[in-house]
Every structure is written in structure tokens, then in C-alpha cells.
Design an enzyme around this catalytic site. Structure first.
Site, PDB file in Angstrom:
ATOM      1  N   GLY A 168      37.586  45.281  39.319  1.00 47.58           N
ATOM      2  CA  GLY A 168      38.652  44.587  38.711  1.00 47.58           C
ATOM      3  C   GLY A 168      38.075  43.083  37.919  1.00 47.58           C
ATOM      4  O   GLY A 168      37.522  43.396  36.893  1.00 47.58           O
ATOM      5  N   GLY A 210      39.395  50.346  42.535  1.00 49.25           N
ATOM      6  CA  GLY A 210      39.540  50.822  44.091  1.00 49.25           C
ATOM      7  C   GLY A 210      38.479  51.590  44.503  1.00 49.25           C
ATOM      8  O   GLY A 210      38.306  51.436  45.632  1.00 49.25           O
ATOM      9  N   ARG A 236      37.056  53.586  28.330  1.00 50.63           N
ATOM     10  CA  ARG A 236      36.972  54.738  29.396  1.00 50.63           C
ATOM     11  C   ARG A 236      36.825  55.920  28.603  1.00 50.63           C
ATOM     12  O   ARG A 236      36.360  57.048  28.998  1.00 50.63           O
ATOM     13  CB  ARG A 236      38.478  54.843  29.919  1.00 50.63           C
ATOM     14  CG  ARG A 236      38.723  53.875  31.088  1.00 50.63           C
ATOM     15  CD  ARG A 236      39.748  53.811  32.070  1.00 50.63           C
ATOM     16  NE  ARG A 236      39.820  53.014  32.739  1.00 50.63           N
ATOM     17  CZ  ARG A 236      40.722  52.432  33.461  1.00 50.63           C
ATOM     18  NH1 ARG A 236      41.985  52.538  33.095  1.00 50.63           N
ATOM     19  NH2 ARG A 236      40.689  51.636  34.769  1.00 50.63           N
ATOM     20  N   LYS A 250      42.119  36.144  47.764  1.00 48.74           N
ATOM     21  CA  LYS A 250      42.165  36.445  49.250  1.00 48.74           C
ATOM     22  C   LYS A 250      41.190  37.194  50.053  1.00 48.74           C
ATOM     23  O   LYS A 250      40.656  38.064  49.664  1.00 48.74           O
ATOM     24  CB  LYS A 250      43.513  37.086  49.403  1.00 48.74           C
ATOM     25  CG  LYS A 250      44.942  36.320  48.808  1.00 48.74           C
ATOM     26  CD  LYS A 250      45.986  37.215  49.122  1.00 48.74           C
ATOM     27  CE  LYS A 250      47.224  36.761  48.546  1.00 48.74           C
ATOM     28  NZ  LYS A 250      48.381  37.341  48.652  1.00 48.74           N
TER      29      LYS A 250
HETATM   30  P1  AMP Z   1      41.135  39.365  43.279  1.00 49.23           P
HETATM   31  O1  AMP Z   1      42.034  40.365  42.555  1.00 49.23           O
HETATM   32  O2  AMP Z   1      41.584  39.304  44.834  1.00 49.23           O
HETATM   33  O3  AMP Z   1      39.559  39.774  43.233  1.00 49.23           O
HETATM   34  O4  AMP Z   1      41.399  38.077  42.710  1.00 49.23           O
HETATM   35  C1  AMP Z   1      41.048  37.566  41.384  1.00 49.23           C
HETATM   36  C2  AMP Z   1      41.904  36.309  41.146  1.00 49.23           C
HETATM   37  O5  AMP Z   1      41.501  35.525  41.819  1.00 49.23           O
HETATM   38  C3  AMP Z   1      41.738  36.078  39.714  1.00 49.23           C
HETATM   39  O6  AMP Z   1      42.856  36.060  38.802  1.00 49.23           O
HETATM   40  C4  AMP Z   1      41.413  34.279  40.076  1.00 49.23           C
HETATM   41  O7  AMP Z   1      42.207  33.616  39.058  1.00 49.23           O
HETATM   42  C5  AMP Z   1      41.814  34.239  41.132  1.00 49.23           C
HETATM   43  N1  AMP Z   1      41.491  33.037  41.978  1.00 49.23           N
HETATM   44  C6  AMP Z   1      39.940  32.892  42.065  1.00 49.23           C
HETATM   45  N2  AMP Z   1      39.848  31.485  42.728  1.00 49.23           N
HETATM   46  C7  AMP Z   1      41.075  30.984  42.905  1.00 49.23           C
HETATM   47  C8  AMP Z   1      41.456  29.674  43.367  1.00 49.23           C
HETATM   48  N3  AMP Z   1      40.633  28.875  43.721  1.00 49.23           N
HETATM   49  N4  AMP Z   1      42.758  29.665  43.360  1.00 49.23           N
HETATM   50  C9  AMP Z   1      43.880  30.485  43.031  1.00 49.23           C
HETATM   51  N5  AMP Z   1      43.343  31.707  42.462  1.00 49.23           N
HETATM   52  C10 AMP Z   1      41.979  31.932  42.483  1.00 49.23           C
END
Ligand code: AMP
Length: 415
Positions: free
Chosen positions: A372, A395, A34, A216
Site C-alpha cells: 500500500g 494484502g 497493473r 496503527k
Molecule cells: P497504513 O495503511 O497502516 O500503512 O498507514 C498509512 C498511513 O499512515 C498514511 O496515510 C500516513 O499518513 C499515516 N501515518 C503515518 N504516520 C502518521 C502519524 N504520525 N499520524 C497519523 N497518521 C500517520
């Protein structure tokens, strides 16, 4: 006004940067990305013969002084990066004399803005308190005064903190009200980020492929909906794969799955069909018998994962389908990994995406990776330099892609 067109000679510039760098327990910087990101802007001002007032937040001190989050800890690193001495103002709201004393080519770093609740402008009492509305109003007035104080230090305001551009804080937006259009501008980093988002949302070259992964569907729904009207291919991967599989009657074992979002998943599938979007979902996966890098694995259909097993990565057939959709694309957005990439044994899906994105970029695509974990992912693969743009904003980037106006940008560009 643009930063390139402005001559800072003899002017005092107050620059909002994002120096919210990670520190170890001894206060040493563990990642200076940064600081390096803001250097082009800061150096341009000094090289023009301007003087520099640098302001930033660090961490979440919640409106109180907290020595662990003092920007004094990074003063020397900033000075080293700039190649000049940097003075330090221990109270950002009482730095008028120090700012006034600055000569051309000199720099001053202000203490953490968030030591003052006025920076974020949130009332300090609970929402349930009957006095909340009055307190909110009062805090907004105090926020204006705080911003006015900061503005009084300088002739020009520059915002180069994309990471906080989605917040209407004193230093990111309110302060801009105290400068006319010729004396406020985006810094180079902000300009690049805004341009990258424009490439994705406005100047789209087709085919446009968006890859949304992560854990998610619920946290990505706003973006998915906004992109649905724009993309040709939409790859949904990572943990959300199993919500889609379950929604279609699959057995997903212990895989991450949002059972309250099954209708939403079906709705996304329906909308994609109506809009002629090529929705690419995982068909097979690498299933594991534990959430661990050392778990036993098997390749199986996402519709038929054995009891006690969970899908942690995209399977070989899925990887090929993802790569096929990405190859030949001319605009690519990637947010979120295709599997639990933090575990070395479950990186293949994300790796296949990264490789295909790099290949398409070599063939002339504009590729934006951001938000992220996808940044950590391309860094892990050492491919950050082989995509068109890696965003520094988490974000802020996601809100921009959702189509929302960022207050930090609007305050300067008036959009
Ligand atoms: P996000 O912050 O929603 O972008 O999620 C990122 C996280 O999703 C990472 O830490 C990954 O380890 C997790 N992730 C990706 N695929 C899977 C999966 N099949 N099962 C559980 N976690 C997952």
C-alpha cells in the site's frame, strides 16, 4: 512447471491477471501499472504461438453485473499494450465458443469475473441466517462448477495476479484443480513476487532490517510477530510511535494512539529484548498544532508532546537513528511510511528512510518495498527504480510476510 520452460505453441492458455486498474468517471485508465505488469507473461504466450484467454476482476461488483466495472472499458488499452487485437467475451461463464475459435497469436478478454458470486464463492445470504451453512456448502459447489467452466476454455492455466493470491477464488485457486502439474504455472510477475518474499523470509542475508510504519500497530501485529524471529533490526515508526511512547508513560497529546494496545506495545518491547532484536523506536518527532500540511510545527520528544499538538513525522534525531540502522543492512523490508507523507511538510522521516534504503541497495542489499502506502511513498520520491523490488501486492504481500501460505501460490506449487 515454470512459464519459461513451457512452449505455448498451439496451446490455449487461460491467464488470471490483476487488471483491477483505477478508472476516472469517463472510464479512462488513470494508472496502467497493473496492465504493464502482466505484459511479459501475456507476450510470452502470444510470441510462442499460443492463444490467450485473459481473465480478471475489477472493483467490487458483489456478484452482480455492473457496467461501471465492465472490463470492456479497458479492452482497447489491453490491445494497445499487447500490440494485437483483443476480442471481448461479454459473459465470462459462456465464452466457450469464442475461446474455441481462437487461433494461435489471438487474444480474448473475459468480462469481470466478479459479476458472478461464484468467483469469490461467498454465500449471498447473511451469516445470521439459519440457512447460512447450507448456502455456504451450495456456493462452494457452484464455485467448483464455475472454475471448471473457466478451465474448459484452455489447455494451460497461468496465474499472474499476485494482488489476489491471498484469496481462494474460482479463478485464483480453485481452477488449478482442473489442470495437472505440467499444465499450470505462475506467471512472470507472480514468480518475481514469490522470489522477493523468499529473499525476505528464507534466503536472508544479514543484517536484516525491517521497517514497519503506517498508522496503527494493531494492523501490523501479525507481521511484527513473524519478523521478530528473523530480523536483526526492527524499526517501528509512523503513527505507532505514539502507542509505544504512551505505553512507556509519555504524554502524546493528540497524536494517533491506540490506548487499548499499550500492553501489546510493551510486550513487543519485551520480546525484542528476549530475542536480541535491535528495536528502534522514534525518540523525537515533528509535532503539529493541526492535522494539516500548513499547521505550525515544533520538534519535541515523543514522550512530551504539548497538549493540543500531535506528532505527524519523525524528528531529526530519530531520522538519523533510523538511517544508521538501515545503512549496512543486507536485507531490507519496508512497509508503511514514517509520517503523514501525503502532506509535503511531513515527508522528512519517510524520505530519510527511503534515502538510506536506496544507499544500502547500492551497497548490495536486497530491498523490498511493499504494501500500500509505502509504494505510493517511494513513487512520490521518484525512487521506485532504486530499490531492489517494489511489490504490486497489498494484502497478499502482507499475508505472505506474516508467514501465511497464499492459496493462489499453493494451488500451483502445492505448498
Ligand atoms: P497504513 O495503511 O497502516 O500503512 O498507514 C498509512 C498511513 O499512515 C498514511 O496515510 C500516513 O499518513 C499515516 N501515518 C503515518 N504516520 C502518521 C502519524 N504520525 N499520524 C497519523 N497518521 C500517520
Amino acid at each position: 512447471m515454470t512459464i519459461d520452460n513451457f512452449d505455448f505453441k498451439g496451446k490455449k492458455a487461460i491467464v488470471r491477471v490483476d487488471f483491477n486498474v483505477p478508472l476516472d468517471e469517463n472510464g479512462n485508465i488513470t494508472d496502467d501499472t497493473r496492465i504493464r505488469g502482466a505484459l511479459p507473461t501475456l507476450k510470452k504466450i502470444l510470441n510462442d504461438g499460443g492463444s490467450l484467454i485473459i481473465m480478471s476482476h475489477m472493483g467490487k461488483p458483489k456478484g452482480k453485473v455492473n457496467p461501471k466495472m465492465s472490463l470492456s472499458q479497458i479492452k482497447d488499452a489491453v490491445a494497445k499494450a499487447l500490440g494485437t487485437d483483443v476480442a471481448f467475451a461479454p459473459d465470462c461463464a459462456a465464452a466457450g465458443d469464442m475461446a474455441a475459435a481462437l487461433k494461435p497469436g489471438q487474444a480474448l478478454l473475459l468480462e469481470n469475473l466478479r459479476f458472478y458470486p461464484e468467483e469469490e464463492g461467498k454465500p449471498t445470504i447473511d451469516k445470521a441466517d439459519p440457512n447460512y451453512d447450507a448456502a455456504k456448502k451450495e456456493m462452494k459447489e457452484r464455485q467448483k462448477d464455475f472454475a471448471k467452466t473457466l478451465a474448459s476454455y484452455a489447455d494451460v492455466y497461468v496465474n499472474d495476479a499476485f494482488g489476489t493470491a491471498h484469496r481462494r477464488h474460482a479463478s485464483t485457486a480453485v481452477i488449478a484443480d482442473y489442470f495437472d502439474a505440467d499444465h499450470k504455472m505462475l506467471g512472470y510477475l507472480m514468480e518475481k513476487e514469490v522470489k522477493a518474499v523468499d529473499n525476505i523470509l528464507k534466503d536472508i542475508k544479514r543484517p536484516f532490517t525491517a521497517i514497519m510504519g503506517g498508522s496503527k500497530v494493531s494492523t501490523k501485529i501479525g507481521i511484527i510477530e513473524n519478523l521478530m524471529d528473523k530480523v536483526d533490526n526492527l524499526i517501528l515508526c509512523g503513527g505507532m510511535t505514539y502507542t509505544f511512547a504512551k505505553a512507556q508513560g509519555g504524554n502524546v497529546g493528540l497524536s494517533i494512539c491506540e490506548t487499548d494496545k499499550l500492553d501489546l506495545a510493551l510486550d513487543i518491547m519485551k520480546k525484542a529484548k528476549e530475542k536480541g532484536v535491535n528495536l528502534v523506536l522514534g525518540t523525537d518527532c515533528v509535532a503539529a498544532d493541526a492535522y494539516s500540511n500548513d499547521a505550525n510545527t515544533q520538534i519535541c520528544s515523543v514522550m512530551d508532546i504539548p497538549e493540543g499538538w500531535e506528532g505527524l513525522d519523525a524528528g531529526p534525531e530519530t531520522r538519523k537513528r533510523f538511517a544508521d540502522a538501515i545503512r549496512g543492512s543486507k536485507t531490507i523490508l519496508w512497509n508503511g511510511p514514517a509520517g503523514v507523507f501525503e502532506f509535503d511538510n511531513f515527508t522528512a522521516g519517510s524520505r530519510a528512510i527511503a534515502d538510506a534504503v536506496v544507499e544500502a541497495t547500492k551497497d548490495g542489499a536486497f530491498s523490498l518495498v511493499g504494501g500500500g502506502d509505502s509504494v505510493a511513498c517511494v513513487n512520490k520520491f521518484g525512487l521506485a527504480d532504486e530499490v531492489s523490488y517494489v511489490s504490486t501486492g497489498g494484502g497478499a504481500l502482507l499475508e505472505a510476510i506474516e508467514g501465511r501460505v497464499l492459496p493462489g501460490v499453493a494451488a500451483i506449487k502445492g505448498e
